[in-house]
Design a protein around this motif. Structure first.
Motif, mmCIF file in Angstrom:
data_model
loop_
_atom_site.group_PDB
_atom_site.id
_atom_site.type_symbol
_atom_site.label_atom_id
_atom_site.label_comp_id
_atom_site.label_asym_id
_atom_site.label_seq_id
_atom_site.Cartn_x
_atom_site.Cartn_y
_atom_site.Cartn_z
ATOM 1 N N ILE A 9 0.834 -1.210 0.000
ATOM 2 C CA ILE A 9 0.000 0.000 0.000
ATOM 3 C C ILE A 9 0.865 1.255 0.000
ATOM 4 C CG2 ILE A 9 -1.646 1.344 1.366
ATOM 5 C CD1 ILE A 9 -2.827 -1.388 2.257
ATOM 6 N N VAL A 10 1.890 1.283 0.834
ATOM 7 C CA VAL A 10 2.772 2.462 0.886
ATOM 8 C C VAL A 10 3.521 2.613 -0.439
ATOM 9 C CG1 VAL A 10 4.792 3.473 2.009
ATOM 10 C CG2 VAL A 10 2.969 2.476 3.386
ATOM 11 N N SER A 15 4.345 5.637 -5.429
ATOM 12 C CA SER A 15 4.334 5.684 -6.884
ATOM 13 C C SER A 15 3.330 6.716 -7.395
ATOM 14 C CB SER A 15 3.987 4.299 -7.430
ATOM 15 O OG SER A 15 3.913 4.315 -8.828
ATOM 16 N N LYS A 16 2.149 6.737 -6.793
ATOM 17 C CA LYS A 16 1.129 7.715 -7.179
ATOM 18 C C LYS A 16 1.610 9.131 -6.896
ATOM 19 C CE LYS A 16 -3.718 9.012 -6.371
ATOM 20 N NZ LYS A 16 -3.423 10.375 -6.704
ATOM 21 N N ALA A 17 2.257 9.331 -5.759
ATOM 22 C CA ALA A 17 2.762 10.658 -5.407
ATOM 23 C C ALA A 17 3.790 11.140 -6.427
ATOM 24 C CB ALA A 17 3.363 10.647 -4.003
ATOM 25 N N PHE A 50 0.189 12.571 0.286
ATOM 26 C CA PHE A 50 0.808 11.308 0.673
ATOM 27 C C PHE A 50 0.589 11.053 2.167
ATOM 28 C CE2 PHE A 50 4.323 8.810 2.335
ATOM 29 C CZ PHE A 50 4.316 7.720 1.475
ATOM 30 N N ASP A 51 0.796 12.083 2.972
ATOM 31 C CA ASP A 51 0.599 11.946 4.418
ATOM 32 C C ASP A 51 -0.839 11.563 4.754
ATOM 33 O OD1 ASP A 51 3.241 12.546 4.877
ATOM 34 O OD2 ASP A 51 2.865 14.627 5.471
ATOM 35 N N GLY A 56 -4.489 7.172 6.536
ATOM 36 C CA GLY A 56 -5.614 6.274 6.336
ATOM 37 C C GLY A 56 -5.194 4.826 6.368
ATOM 38 N N ASN A 57 -3.969 4.553 5.923
ATOM 39 C CA ASN A 57 -3.484 3.182 5.904
ATOM 40 C C ASN A 57 -3.099 2.688 7.293
ATOM 41 O OD1 ASN A 57 -3.850 2.632 3.175
ATOM 42 N ND2 ASN A 57 -2.016 3.762 2.670
ATOM 43 N N ASN A 58 -2.883 3.588 8.227
ATOM 44 C CA ASN A 58 -2.634 3.164 9.599
ATOM 45 C C ASN A 58 -3.857 2.448 10.152
ATOM 46 O OD1 ASN A 58 -0.045 4.146 9.665
ATOM 47 N ND2 ASN A 58 -0.647 6.115 10.520
#
Length: 72
Positions: A9-10, A15-17, A50-51, A56-58
């Protein structure tokens, strides 16, 4: 189990960033904006996005930890 999913996920967010940064920088430069100011503006903007995505992934990571803990 959690670590590979989180890393994936990160990696996707990273990559998107980078893709978003390159796109926005190119657009700014093509519109005649200065290089240094464009880099500064889009670096801040993309890092904030990104942050937010990482935060959200946390929650996803926490879910996997809880699910793994209760699976025993």
């Amino acid at each position: 189990i959690v670590y590979p999913a989180y890393t994936t996920i990160v990696g996707h967010l990273r990559s998107k960033a980078l893709d978003d940064f390159k796109t926005k920088l190119d657009q700014s430069l093509n519109n005649g904006e200065g290089f240094a100011s464009s880099v500064q503006t889009w670096t801040q903007t993309i890092m904030l996005e990104f942050d937010k995505g990482s935060a959200g992934n946390n929650q996803i990571e926490f879910f996997f930890i809880v699910a793994y803990t209760f699976s025993f």
